[in-house]
Structure formats: C-alpha cells, structure tokens
Design a protein around this motif. Structure first.
Motif, PDB file in Angstrom:
ATOM      1  N   GLU A  51       0.812  -1.215   0.000  1.00  0.00           N
ATOM      2  CA  GLU A  51       0.000   0.000   0.000  1.00  0.00           C
ATOM      3  C   GLU A  51       0.852   1.274   0.000  1.00  0.00           C
TER       4      GLU A  51
ATOM      5  N   ARG B  61     -13.477  -3.654  -1.004  1.00  0.00           N
ATOM      6  CA  ARG B  61     -12.351  -2.722  -0.808  1.00  0.00           C
ATOM      7  C   ARG B  61     -11.095  -3.386  -0.270  1.00  0.00           C
ATOM      8  N   GLU B  62     -11.273  -4.432   0.567  1.00  0.00           N
ATOM      9  CA  GLU B  62     -10.125  -5.049   1.233  1.00  0.00           C
ATOM     10  C   GLU B  62      -9.888  -6.475   0.742  1.00  0.00           C
TER      11      GLU B  62
ATOM     12  N   LYS C  94      -1.323  -7.780  -4.592  1.00  0.00           N
ATOM     13  CA  LYS C  94      -1.622  -6.366  -4.853  1.00  0.00           C
ATOM     14  C   LYS C  94      -2.030  -6.152  -6.315  1.00  0.00           C
TER      15      LYS C  94
ATOM     16  N   TYR D  86     -17.377 -12.279   0.476  1.00  0.00           N
ATOM     17  CA  TYR D  86     -16.719 -11.047   0.922  1.00  0.00           C
ATOM     18  C   TYR D  86     -17.204 -10.731   2.328  1.00  0.00           C
ATOM     19  N   ASP D  87     -16.278 -10.657   3.229  1.00  0.00           N
ATOM     20  CA  ASP D  87     -16.577 -10.420   4.651  1.00  0.00           C
ATOM     21  C   ASP D  87     -17.551 -11.487   5.180  1.00  0.00           C
TER      22      ASP D  87
ATOM     23  N   LYS E 237     -10.625  -9.444   3.170  1.00  0.00           N
ATOM     24  CA  LYS E 237     -11.993  -9.893   3.398  1.00  0.00           C
ATOM     25  C   LYS E 237     -12.509 -10.803   2.277  1.00  0.00           C
TER      26      LYS E 237
END
Length: 914
Positions: free
Chosen positions: A98, A371-372, A344, A309-310, A375
């Motif tokens: 990041e 977004r992550e 990435k 996701y999550d 997750k």
C-alpha cells in the motif's frame, strides 16, 4: 527509437526525450592521464589478467532485523497465513503493497531502509546491509566435490578454476591463429580466379596483431570482395563438418511416427549438408495454414458456488467472476498467491473489472463495496475447481483417451502448415487462455490479469495465393499479411508487457533447425577472431576516450562473466538490466579488485555475484562511478547495445554480444571433452558428462536459483535410497535365518543396520510399504473391473477387493513381528545363502546407481544443465560424447530434443571438433 540515434549514449537519449524530467549525470568525453596515474598509485596493478570465476553459489540472503515479525499474508479471507521461506532464494525487499511509491522504478523500491551514511563506491553491499540493521547470510561456496575435484588439494578452488580458465583462453588464442594460418595457405593454393578475394586474405592475415581501428580499411575491402555479401549468417568454413556431413548420408533415417510424414521421405533433404540453402532474404515463397486455436469461452460457475466477501457470498458479473476464478483456482500455488506483489496486482485489476461490470451484489441484490483483499474468500471457487480436477483425474483410461481423441481431431487442421510445398509441423498454434500473469523470478507485474486475446488482435501471415483462414464467427482478423521475410504464421500483442507473441514452426522443422545450426556455426566462426577481439579490448581498457574505454570494459564483462548485453527498457517494462544498461547502484567496488553485481537480469532473476577483475577494469569502473554520479545514473552512459554490436560486426559479419555466451560455453565444453576419459557404467558416464556440463556453467558463470521443490525431491530420493538399504539389510537377515553360522563366517559388521537407518525411520517406512501395497492392490482391482466392464462382463464385487487387501494386512503383521523378535524369516521358494547373496549384490548395484543419481542431482541444483545443454553448448558436442563413450543419445536428449537436434545427431561422428 529511430536507428539514427543508435550510437547516442543512453543518458543523451534521456536528455533528448526528457525522461522523468531529470537530467542524468554524463561522464566526461575523455579521461585525463592524471586521473589514471592517481588511480595507479591508489590501486597498483600486478599486471595479471584474472579470468573471473564466481565461487559464490546461490543468492545472498538478507534478513531485516528491524521487521522480524511475521506480517502474514491473508489469502482466502480466513485469517493470516504464514509465508513460506525458500532457502534458496531471497525475494528483493519491495516496499509495502500500500506504499505510495508506485511510480518509482524497482531499483528504488528495493531500498526500504534508511540510506547508509558512508555510502561510498568501496563500501560493499554486505556492509551497507549490516549498517541498515540487516543480517547478511553469504551464499555457500562451491565445494571441490561438486565439480569433481579432489577435496584434499592445497590449491584453493577459485585459483584452480581461474588457472583452468586461463588455460582454455590460451588454447583459444592458439587455435584462432592456427585457423587463420591454414586459411591463408588455402587461399594461396586456390586458383587465381578472384584476385580481389586473395588480396583481401593477404591483407587480413598480415595485420592479425593490429588493433581494429587500423584494420578498418581492410575490413571494408573484405566486405566488398565477399562473394555473397547479403548472407549475414554464412557459417565459417570447417573441413571437419564437411567430412562428417558426407558420412551422414549413409545414416539410415529413423522411421517416422506419423504416417502422413512418411509420404515426404523421398523428398527428405539433409539441409545441413548445404548450409547456404535458405539464407536468402525471403524465407518462403508459398505458405498455407489454418490459423490459430482460441481457448473456449468462459463457463460460469454453478449458482451455489460464489466468492465470499466479509463472510457473505456475493454475485459477480461473468467477466468479474472469471477473474475471481483465476485467483481462486490456484490457491494451492502458495508461492504465487501468498506473494504480496502478486496479491496487490491481482486485487487492483479485480477492483477495476468490478467497477467496469457493475460491482458485486449480496443475496438481497444490494451493491457490496469490495475494498479489502483480506476480506475476500476465494475458497468456495477453489473447492469447485479442485473437485473438477479430481473428477477429471478419476476418469477411466478409455474416457480420458476418448476426450484426448476428440481434442486432437478438433486441433488436427492447425498442427501443420504447407511451407514451400512441404508439410511442416507448427509449434505453438494455441492462443494462451486468459489467466493471472506469473512471470519468472521477482517480476514486478506478477499477479496482473492476462486478458483474453480476441481475433481482432491477431495478425495472420500467409501466402498471397493461399486461402485465408476463417476467423471465429462474428469476428475478423486484425490484419492479413504476406511477409515472406518473416518465419511467423500469426502474431498478437499481450497486455502485460506489451510483447508480441508469435506462432512459429515446431522446433524440429527445417526452418528452426537451420536457425539453431547458424547460431552455433556463428559461434564456431568466432573462434578465429576471439584472440584479436580480446587483445583489442584489453588495449582499449586504457583508451583516452571515455566511450572507447566504456565499450572495452563492457566487452570484458560480457566475455569474462557472461553478462547479457541488455537493452534499454520502456517505462512499463520490468526494471531489468544487462551490462550496457547497468546503473550506478548495481555495481559495488571492494579494493583491490573485487566487483559485486546486484541487479535484476533477464526474466527478473536476481543476479547477485562477486568477481575478481583485472586491476585496470576495477579502476575503470571506479572512474565511471565518479561524482556527481549517483543512484539512477547509467554506469556506461556513453555506450548502447546497438553501438556495441555495430563495433563487433567490424570483426565478423553478424557478430553480436550474445554470441560470446554460446562461443565460451561450446569452446569450453569442447576442451573438456578432448581431455576426458569416461569409463564405468552408463550412469557413471552420464555423470561424467553432467560434471563437464556443470563445470562449463561455472567457468562461464551460468547459474540459476535453486528450485522451490529441490529439497523435497532430494528428501524423496533419500528415502528411496534408504528404502533400498533397508531391503538389502532384510535379505542379509534372511541369510542368518537360513544358516545361523553365516554371521560368524562373514562377521557381525556385515549384518549390522546401516548407519543412516534407525528404528523410528524403519517403522515409518514399513507403514509406507503397507500403504503402498494397499494402493497397488486397489488400483489393480479397479483396472481389472474397468476391463470387465468394457468387455460387457460382470464386474467383481467389493468382497474380492477385501480378500485381496488381506495381503497388505499380512505384510503389516509380518513386519510388526520382525520388529518384536529382531528376526527376519527367509522368503521365496527354496531360499539358499547363495541365492540371497546374489540378491545382496543386485541391491549393491541399485544402491550405487541411485547414490550417483542423488549426488548428481544435488550437485546440479544451482546449475541449469538443461538450459546450458540446449541453448549454449553446441548439441554436436553432446553427440560426440554419446558416440565416443558409447552412451545412448536418449540419456541426454528427450524425444522432442532428438527431433529438434536431428541435424546434429546425423551430421557428426565422434571425431568432430567444435
């Protein structure tokens, strides 16, 4: 870049182009004699040229003590997973995924710690790492045993290798002069048909010892007098090869496996007997083919298989789902999916495709903002694809055969083309399916999405009168060309590095064979010029003009250390370098004459080696690194690869920097073969060849990183070897069971358990043998049932399998009894001591053979013998070894390679010389 600026220094090109808006520091045009004198006093020369050998075998390992905590890589969204460390390879320390340094070159990203205060030219990289709070593990040194030397020698290994390299170079110099002398005699004897050519020969021979600059006029005349000036790849004359070629006419052609190919047998021409054939500008006159095979369209996942996701399953557009499947399908490839750079790059591309296709939605149809990466859980996708793979693997032999036949029939029209009226096999006629780019080494683009190639991106090359292949329905080709000078059938540009992919003929085709032949003949031709080239660049190491001195230094490094010439890279390409494009930070100097290289070379493989160099070369590198130069500046700022190759063509038509790698490897191998006396069994003779191949790689500085699976492979091989020793030990115990007095007769030591076996290992091995027996019985049962089913007969019931498996149960009981009683009952019909002794001897042979194979494999772990044998060493030298020492060529070349190098196998005998 236009050809007009080929000789412009890299720095000059960047100034002209305004690259990065930074003006690099350029070396002065000339080097004052006072500077040379000062350096001579600081670094006195011993007058000895050191033929460099790197004894460091493998990569330098650097551990950052400041960040010793394991950050862990989240792969499936199910928590942190520890990153596996490869002992043999250290990944350059890229900045955090990041980080805001995305636009920085790779060389900058690798510096993740504070700069060392004392960052002088003479501070070794090792010292800098220590000053930055890093632990440095130097690579292991080559052992004498690894290259077949006696370990008790008082002469250091590096010194011994350096002397051998000097000896080989002196032999090369002597041979070059002898070749030119013989050519002069031949020219003098020749009839005076072409006086201009004869005159050129005299002029050429009379100035052998003059530098290139003074020979330039003669070179020009030679070019004019050449009978065939357009044939750049004309091979050097060699009487030996002509004799061998004549003999090869008597060699019977092997039967073709393809009946359709047999029709062309009468037209078979040994093109290597006429090397000038096919050297013209046009590579073909007529060409017909059926284009390329595209991968099947994406098949969406079942509705119950979704990425999470999550913790919640999400629905994706098919295009986004396909990309998620790329990552999910390869979760078992931890080397890739646990790589932060891979993660990435993939996630950036995945988010882009999500944005383009409308994003992800939950069960309620609401939009989910992905977004992550942590997750994301791709495990359901992996389990689906893994189940499909298992189901495919479980198919019967007949089902697999039927699927293969169906595929072969569909691809049959694309496997061959008609090239100048002759049927030729096509190599890579399949377009690569979309996937995630992996790359080799530490490629900065690993993990990016390789997009699907569409017909609109493909250019077809075909004969003007031929029928153009029909593109898939609803599509069209990008372009159709009739490029007779090209040997490609189709091409397209891939999206990762912008490289062009070409469909070419197969390796065993005439065109490919001629290309290989000319490559090695060009290296052979370099034999008669190598002494003059070395003499000239040695002299130019002290040239006043910086450009000349840089060129000479680069030639020294390319010739002595097998550095690739390198080309300038675009902004979007991997930050890899070669000799001509070395940066200031890629070279560290350690007095009095050690140079440490550290850069990413071809395929982003890290080149991290240290060499002892000639004192003058060390001084030159120090001059090229003088202030105000710093990180990012070119070391050879007044040299380009194009300029270097243009200079080399003055010595020999078609000579480029890369020819030196082929020449040095082939000439070194030929010298080693001329001194070799290989005896013993075939495995021992194969090992002798591999030892020579390995020595070539070391002397020519061709190395590789140890493979990730090497340790596991060696462990398995070690277990197999121990398994043989265990079986032999059991046979010896049976001898005692047959005749208890034999123990006293042969001595207790003969019957002792081998040192590398212990009771714990034996118990584990026995369990393995029992499982192996169960698997063997089960597979045989299933195979027999398949046969019965295919023949329409009744299959055997499971009870039959249970009955057969009792043999494995009995084996288990028997071994437990042996462990308890410490006695082994004799097996077989009518066992005698004599029969058991014969078994022991057979085990001796098997153990010796496997021990040789294990030793060979271990010694070869850091030397790419395959690459060396196929790409750098003239294949005719391998054929010479095979014929001279009576070893089947199959031991060195696979079926594919035997087809590729058919010209080499059929064109030489055991007396051929490189």
């Amino acid at each position: 870049m236009s050809s007009s600026d080929d000789d412009m220094p890299l720095a000059g090109k960047r100034m002209a182009n305004g690259t990065n808006g930074v003006t690099p520091h350029l070396s002065a045009a000339t080097i004052p004699s006072t500077l040379d004198a000062t350096l001579d006093r600081q670094i006195p020369s011993n007058g000895q040229v050191m033929p460099g050998i790197s004894i460091a075998h493998g990569d330098v390992k650097v551990e950052d003590t400041a960040s010793s905590k394991d950050k862990g890589a989240v792969v499936n969204g199910a928590g942190a997973s520890k990153r596996k460390v490869r002992e043999s390879f250290t990944r350059p320390d890229y900045a955090d995924a990041e980080s805001s340094d995305d636009d920085l070159p790779l060389s900058k990203k690798r510096r993740t710690t504070t700069a060392v205060e004392s960052d002088s030219d003479d501070t070794p990289l090792m010292a800098k790492a220590k000053a930055n709070g890093q632990i440095v593990h130097m690579p292991p040194r080559l052992s004498a045993h690894q290259i077949g030397e006696e370990s008790d020698s008082d002469v250091p290994l590096g010194q011994k290798l350096a002397k051998q390299k000097q000896k080989i170079e002196k032999a090369a110099e002597k041979e070059a002069k002898q070749i030119r002398k013989e050519e002069k005699k031949e020219a003098d004897k020749a009839p005076k048909k072409a006086p201009s050519a004869k005159k050129v020969k005299k002029e050429e021979s009379s100035d052998d010892d003059k530098p290139l600059s003074t020979r330039a006029p003669a070179a020009k005349k030679a070019k004019v007098a050449s009978p065939k000036p357009t044939k750049k790849d004309k091979p050097a004359p060699a009487s030996a090869s002509k004799k061998a070629a004549t003999k090869s006419k008597a060699v019977k052609k092997e039967e073709s496996a393809d009946p359709e190919d047999e029709e062309d047998d009468d037209e078979q021409v040994n093109w290597w007997e006429d090397p000038t054939k096919g050297d013209g500008t046009n590579k073909w006159e007529t060409l017909q083919h059926n284009g390329v095979v595209f991968p099947p369209p994406y098949k969406p996942l079942p509705k119950n298989v979704k990425m999470k996701y999550d913790g919640e399953p999400v629905t994706l557009h098919p295009d986004a789902e396909e990309v998620a499947g790329f990552f999910g399908g390869m979760l078992n490839s931890t080397h890739n999916v646990e790589n932060p750079t891979f993660q990435k790059n993939f996630f950036n591309d995945f988010k882009a495709i999500l944005k383009k296709t409308g994003g992800a939605k939950n069960r309620q149809g609401e939009k989910v903002d992905v977004r992550e990466f942590a997750k994301c859980d791709f495990k359901p996708i992996f389990e689906h694809y893994d189940a499909e793979r298992a189901a495919k693997k479980a198919l019967s032999k007949e089902e697999k055969k039927a699927l293969k036949q169906e595929k072969d029939e569909a691809e049959a029209p694309f496997t061959h083309c008609v090239w100048d009226g002759k049927r030729q096999k096509v190599g890579n006629f399949r377009v690569e399916p979309p996937s995630l780019f992996r790359g080799r080494g530490d490629h900065p683009k690993t993990g990016h999405v390789k997009t699907r190639v569409m017909p609109e991106q493909v250019t077809i090359n075909i004969g003007k009168e031929a029928t153009v292949p029909v593109p898939p329905e609803g599509h069209r080709w990008k372009e159709v060309k009739n490029d007779k000078q090209g040997t490609w059938l189709a091409m397209w540009q891939e999206n990762i590095n912008g490289n062009y992919k070409y469909v070419m003929l197969a390796a065993n085709s005439d065109v490919k064979g001629q290309s290989d032949y000319k490559k090695f003949e060009k290296a052979r031709e370099l034999k008669k010029h190598i002494d003059r080239i070395r003499k000239d660049y040695q002299k130019d190491l002290k040239a006043e003009a910086t450009a000349e001195r840089q060129r000479a230094t680069a030639m020294y490094l390319i010739d002595r250390f097998a550095l690739r010439a390198g080309n300038e890279k675009g902004d979007e390409e991997a930050d890899t370098v070669g000799c001509c494009s070395l940066k200031y930070e890629n070279v560290t100097l350690r007095p009095p004459n050690v140079v440490i290289f550290d850069f990413l070379g071809k395929d982003s493989i890290r080149f991290h080696e240290e060499f002892e160099v000639d004192a003058q070369v060390f001084k030159n590198l120090k001059i090229f690194k003088r202030p105000p130069k710093g990180d990012g500046d070119d070391l050879f700022d007044r040299l380009t690869t194009a300029g270097l190759n243009k200079h080399l063509k003055g010595y020999m038509d078609g000579l480029t920097a890369k020819v030196f790698r082929t020449y040095n490897a082939s000439f070194t191998m030929s010298q080693l073969l001329s001194e070799m006396k290989s005896e013993g069994t075939i495995p021992e003779r194969v090992k002798d060849y591999n030892d020579a191949n390995r020595r070539v790689a070391i002397l020519c500085n061709h190395k590789r990183t140890v493979g990730a699976g090497h340790a596991g492979q060696m462990e398995k091989l070690g277990d197999r070897l121990k398994g043989l020793k265990y079986q032999q030990w059991r046979v010896k115990q049976m001898m005692i069971d047959v005749d208890p007095k034999i123990k006293k007769k042969k001595g207790a030591e003969y019957f002792e358990l081998p040192d590398d076996l212990d009771e714990e290992w034996i118990v584990e091995h026995q369990a393995f043998l029992v499982e192996q027996e169960k698997t063997k019985i089960t597979k045989k049962f299933e195979k027999e049932n398949e046969k019965l089913k295919a023949e329409g007969e009744k299959e055997m019931k499971p009870k039959e399998l249970d009955e057969r498996l009792k043999a494995a149960t009995d084996l288990e009981k028997k071994m437990k009894k042996e462990n308890k009683t410490k006695k082994v009952e004799a097996e077989g019909k009518g066992p005698t001591v004599e029969k058991l002794e014969e078994q022991v001897k057979k085990f001796d042979t098997r153990i010796a053979t496997m021990a040789i194979q294990a030793e060979d494999k271990e010694n070869n772990k850091e030397v790419a013998l395959g690459t060396s044998k196929i790409n750098y060493i003239d294949p005719r030298l391998t054929v010479v070894f095979s014929k001279k020492f009576n070893v089947p060529i199959e031991k060195f070349f696979s079926k594919t390679l035997r087809e590729k190098f058919e010209w080499a196998i059929k064109s030489v005998d055991e007396n051929w010389t490189f």
